[in-house]
Design a protein around this motif. Structure first.
Motif, PDB file in Angstrom:
ATOM      1  N   ILE A  88       0.935  -1.333   0.075  1.00 22.00           N
ATOM      2  CA  ILE A  88      -0.133  -0.029   0.032  1.00 22.00           C
ATOM      3  C   ILE A  88       0.902   1.280   0.046  1.00 22.00           C
ATOM      4  N   LEU A  89       0.612   2.195  -0.685  1.00 17.90           N
ATOM      5  CA  LEU A  89       1.041   3.224  -0.909  1.00 17.90           C
ATOM      6  C   LEU A  89       0.718   4.291   0.135  1.00 17.90           C
ATOM      7  N   GLY A  90       1.515   5.344   0.653  1.00 24.73           N
ATOM      8  CA  GLY A  90       1.235   5.923   1.898  1.00 24.73           C
ATOM      9  C   GLY A  90       0.020   6.768   1.718  1.00 24.73           C
ATOM     10  N   THR A  91      -0.335   7.163   0.541  1.00 27.73           N
ATOM     11  CA  THR A  91      -1.101   7.898   0.168  1.00 27.73           C
ATOM     12  C   THR A  91      -2.578   7.244   0.316  1.00 27.73           C
ATOM     13  N   GLU A  92      -2.367   6.036   0.386  1.00 28.41           N
ATOM     14  CA  GLU A  92      -3.835   5.161   0.321  1.00 28.41           C
ATOM     15  C   GLU A  92      -4.227   5.146   1.613  1.00 28.41           C
ATOM     16  N   THR A  93      -3.357   5.442   2.617  1.00 29.77           N
ATOM     17  CA  THR A  93      -3.839   5.241   4.192  1.00 29.77           C
ATOM     18  C   THR A  93      -4.647   6.511   4.686  1.00 29.77           C
ATOM     19  N   ASP A  94      -4.595   7.459   3.913  1.00 35.26           N
ATOM     20  CA  ASP A  94      -5.449   8.588   4.347  1.00 35.26           C
ATOM     21  C   ASP A  94      -4.463   9.110   5.435  1.00 35.26           C
ATOM     22  N   ILE A  95      -3.323   9.139   5.677  1.00 33.95           N
ATOM     23  CA  ILE A  95      -2.299   9.715   6.725  1.00 33.95           C
ATOM     24  C   ILE A  95      -1.357  10.420   6.073  1.00 33.95           C
ATOM     25  N   GLU A  96      -1.550  11.766   6.222  1.00 33.54           N
ATOM     26  CA  GLU A  96      -0.725  12.646   5.489  1.00 33.54           C
ATOM     27  C   GLU A  96       1.072  12.324   5.314  1.00 33.54           C
ATOM     28  N   ALA A  97       1.257  12.069   6.878  1.00 30.20           N
ATOM     29  CA  ALA A  97       2.791  11.960   7.257  1.00 30.20           C
ATOM     30  C   ALA A  97       3.299  10.575   6.283  1.00 30.20           C
ATOM     31  N   LEU A  98       2.341   9.651   6.138  1.00 32.66           N
ATOM     32  CA  LEU A  98       3.090   8.378   5.223  1.00 32.66           C
ATOM     33  C   LEU A  98       2.979   8.632   3.851  1.00 32.66           C
ATOM     34  N   SER A  99       2.592   9.776   3.442  1.00 34.99           N
ATOM     35  CA  SER A  99       2.573  10.068   1.952  1.00 34.99           C
ATOM     36  C   SER A  99       4.030   9.680   1.174  1.00 34.99           C
ATOM     37  N   PRO A 100       5.194   9.933   1.948  1.00 38.74           N
ATOM     38  CA  PRO A 100       6.197   9.568   0.984  1.00 38.74           C
ATOM     39  C   PRO A 100       6.746   8.173   1.126  1.00 38.74           C
ATOM     40  N   PHE A 101       5.855   7.276   1.875  1.00 40.66           N
ATOM     41  CA  PHE A 101       6.153   5.986   2.258  1.00 40.66           C
ATOM     42  C   PHE A 101       5.214   5.032   1.581  1.00 40.66           C
ATOM     43  N   SER A 102       6.027   3.789   1.160  1.00 39.84           N
ATOM     44  CA  SER A 102       5.072   2.623   0.986  1.00 39.84           C
ATOM     45  C   SER A 102       5.274   1.580   1.921  1.00 39.84           C
ATOM     46  N   ILE A 103       4.292   0.659   2.373  1.00 37.03           N
ATOM     47  CA  ILE A 103       4.227  -0.521   3.199  1.00 37.03           C
ATOM     48  C   ILE A 103       4.162  -1.706   2.383  1.00 37.03           C
ATOM     49  N   VAL A 104       4.971  -2.700   2.707  1.00 36.18           N
ATOM     50  CA  VAL A 104       5.085  -4.045   2.146  1.00 36.18           C
ATOM     51  C   VAL A 104       4.708  -4.754   3.039  1.00 36.18           C
ATOM     52  N   ALA A 105       3.822  -5.727   3.056  1.00 38.89           N
ATOM     53  CA  ALA A 105       3.275  -6.330   4.367  1.00 38.89           C
ATOM     54  C   ALA A 105       2.819  -8.022   3.760  1.00 38.89           C
ATOM     55  N   ALA A 106       3.030  -8.880   4.651  1.00 35.47           N
ATOM     56  CA  ALA A 106       2.709 -10.429   4.237  1.00 35.47           C
ATOM     57  C   ALA A 106       2.264 -10.711   5.573  1.00 35.47           C
ATOM     58  N   LYS A 107       1.077 -11.668   5.393  1.00 35.72           N
ATOM     59  CA  LYS A 107       0.521 -12.632   6.329  1.00 35.72           C
ATOM     60  C   LYS A 107       1.404 -13.789   6.852  1.00 35.72           C
ATOM     61  N   TYR A 108       1.425 -13.900   8.160  1.00 32.13           N
ATOM     62  CA  TYR A 108       2.065 -15.207   8.669  1.00 32.13           C
ATOM     63  C   TYR A 108       1.020 -16.071   9.470  1.00 32.13           C
ATOM     64  N   SER A 109       1.283 -17.396   9.419  1.00 32.24           N
ATOM     65  CA  SER A 109       0.251 -17.925  10.106  1.00 32.24           C
ATOM     66  C   SER A 109       0.954 -18.965  11.145  1.00 32.24           C
ATOM     67  N   VAL A 110       0.108 -19.600  12.095  1.00 36.37           N
ATOM     68  CA  VAL A 110       0.476 -20.460  13.025  1.00 36.37           C
ATOM     69  C   VAL A 110      -0.383 -21.795  12.746  1.00 36.37           C
ATOM     70  N   ARG A 111      -0.048 -22.723  12.427  1.00 43.47           N
ATOM     71  CA  ARG A 111      -0.638 -24.149  12.141  1.00 43.47           C
ATOM     72  C   ARG A 111      -1.616 -23.700  11.429  1.00 43.47           C
ATOM     73  N   SER A 112      -1.635 -23.122  10.202  1.00 45.57           N
ATOM     74  CA  SER A 112      -2.686 -23.001   9.042  1.00 45.57           C
ATOM     75  C   SER A 112      -3.603 -21.863   9.486  1.00 45.57           C
ATOM     76  N   LYS A 113      -3.565 -21.250  10.515  1.00 46.73           N
ATOM     77  CA  LYS A 113      -4.274 -19.955  11.070  1.00 46.73           C
ATOM     78  C   LYS A 113      -3.499 -18.811  10.762  1.00 46.73           C
ATOM     79  N   GLU A 114      -4.154 -17.834  10.294  1.00 47.60           N
ATOM     80  CA  GLU A 114      -3.374 -16.491   9.911  1.00 47.60           C
ATOM     81  C   GLU A 114      -3.313 -15.742  11.615  1.00 47.60           C
ATOM     82  N   ALA A 115      -2.081 -15.571  11.546  1.00 46.94           N
ATOM     83  CA  ALA A 115      -1.730 -15.029  13.024  1.00 46.94           C
ATOM     84  C   ALA A 115      -1.339 -13.765  12.870  1.00 46.94           C
ATOM     85  N   GLY A 116      -1.015 -12.809  11.600  1.00 47.35           N
ATOM     86  CA  GLY A 116      -0.598 -11.450  11.929  1.00 47.35           C
ATOM     87  C   GLY A 116       0.156 -11.118  10.552  1.00 47.35           C
ATOM     88  N   LEU A 117       0.921  -9.983  10.693  1.00 49.49           N
ATOM     89  CA  LEU A 117       1.722  -9.529   9.581  1.00 49.49           C
ATOM     90  C   LEU A 117       3.027  -9.085   9.793  1.00 49.49           C
TER      91      LEU A 117
END
Length: 344
Positions: free
Chosen positions: A277-306
């Motif tokens: 997600i690009l910072g401009t997609e978050t509606d948080i002005e301070a994040l506009s110069p940034f991008s976030i690359v995030a992936a889900k991880y799981s524990v025993r086939s259950k999604e547990a976070g990012l």
């Protein structure tokens, strides 16, 4: 978008990410040995500008990708690249073993440090989603005059604890602990959060004056599980180094974490395994110069976070996306192999 427009947009964005400079038609033609003329390239660039994918900072300059153009480039990469560096799993496991990390907390912090070291950017993560933690025991013990330690022990190897100022007889504490453990053992924290109020209210006649305070405290503990961890904050200076006000705003967001948590919780609800997600997609002005690359991880086939990174919008996505994706897969593998006492 025509195939030629897509090809030129991808090349312009790739060159912009590499150089940070506006891209001209002649530069593009020479760099990629394209078999079309600079004039044709300029016409296609003009069409892409009309469609909102490119813009010209000033009349005599080349073109730069808009946020929409960068997003198109990222989505193309997410579709076309896959698991290109399986060695990251081995690197991460070796790194954790050499660091002698065993508990979940230690491992998660080490993974974020590994991500920062591998990318040079700020690493972010939600330590656990409540669906992934299964209650083993809920206990309450007196630790001092008018102070009670509330402990929620979960699988895999995760303990939530909080000292709470309240005066309760030891015998009643033991009874409450047995009641709650019997009711919630084997259930996820998400279920506990939904049922806790009804369960405490069911036995409230025995401790009616404590019902509200205990209920509020335990729910607060459960809600605190979804916490954002941040590593490598100093790397922000590599993106913003000339605007003190912007620096102060972004550092405040990283320190307070509430805003990031809301953003990450939205990502958890998506079906995508990895998201950019690009910072401009978050509606948080301070994040506009940034991008976030995030992936889900799981524990025993259950999604547990990012887990993920926050870096400049002009980052090398071809490198970063596979790193984040493979680190999340490695973390899932490591956590899913855990036993009751340790992960490695």
């Amino acid at each position: 978008m025509t195939p030629r427009e897509r090809d030129i947009l991808l090349k312009v964005t790739e060159l912009y990410i590499e150089t940070g400079e506006p891209v001209g038609s002649r530069t593009l033609q020479k760099r990629y040995s394209m078999d079309i003329s600079p004039a044709t390239i300029r016409n296609v660039m003009a069409d892409l500008e009309d469609k909102g994918f490119l813009f010209q900072p000033h009349t005599s300059a080349g073109r730069l990708p808009t946020d929409e153009g960068i997003k198109y480039y990222i989505n193309y990469l997410l579709f076309s690249i896959g698991e290109v560096d399986t060695g990251i799993t081995t690197q991460l496991i070796d790194y954790l073993k050499s660091s002698k990390k065993h508990s979940f907390e230690e491992i998660f912090n080490a993974v974020l440090k590994f991500l920062t070291k591998s990318t040079g950017y700020v690493s972010l993560g939600i330590s656990f989603a409540t669906d992934a933690l299964i209650v083993k025991e809920i206990s309450m013990v007196n630790v001092a005059s008018s102070k009670v330690l509330i402990i929620i022990a979960c699988e895999p190897d995760y303990v939530i604890h909080q000292i709470y100022p309240v005066n309760i007889e030891t015998a009643l504490l033991a009874k409450i602990s047995r009641e709650l453990t019997s009711r919630f053992k084997g259930k996820s924290l998400a279920v506990v959060r939904k049922e806790l109020v009804d369960e405490i209210n069911r036995i409230q006649n025995e401790f009616i004056e404590l019902s509200f305070t205990l209920k509020s405290q335990i729910l607060k503990m459960v809600n605190s599980v979804n916490d954002v961890k941040v590593t490598g904050t100093s790397n922000i200076f590599n993106v913003i180094d000339d605007d003190l006000e912007k620096l102060q705003k972004i550092i405040k967001i990283l320190e307070e974490k509430k805003t990031l948590l809301k953003t990450f919780e939205k990502l958890i609800d998506t079906t995508d395994k990895i998201t950019v997600i690009l910072g401009t997609e978050t509606d948080i002005e301070a994040l506009s110069p940034f991008s976030i690359v995030a992936a889900k991880y799981s524990v025993r086939s259950k999604e547990a976070g990012l887990v993920g990174i926050m870096g400049p919008k002009r980052m090398d996505y071809c490198k970063i996306i596979p790193v984040v994706e493979n680190v999340s897969k490695a973390l899932s593998h490591i956590l899913s192999k855990s036993n009751n006492n340790q992960v490695l």
